[in-house]
Design a protein around this motif. Sequence first.
Motif: not given
Length: 105
Positions: A13-38
């Motif tokens: 649902e987010f713009s794909p350019h936000l995840f240019w350097d990661v594999i989206v399926e491997d991200i735990d969005f609860q643990k990585s919320k600061v990363w996603l917010i930034t």
Amino acid sequence: MKNTKLKMFDPKEFSPHLFWDVIVEDIDFQKSKVWLITRVVQYGNLDDWKKLLDLYGEEKIKKEVVNIRSLDDISISFLAVYFSLNRKDFRCYTQKPSTSDFWKS
């Protein structure tokens, strides 16, 4: 209690350019919320910001952004206005890195 919005969250649902350097399926969005917010604050668009607010809520985002170690001045200004904060409330504003920015003289 688990956040049900986070369980039903689809990162596509987010713009794909936000995840240019990661594999989206491997991200735990609860643990990585600061990363996603930034990422959304610095590189996202208005739709990404709205999705972020829906995902985490204003209070949780406000709590996290004041402790982020590095944000650009434009992002700090946006967040300060949005959350009615003073720029000095941000950790990254009061504790600047000891090395200067390469591109600034």
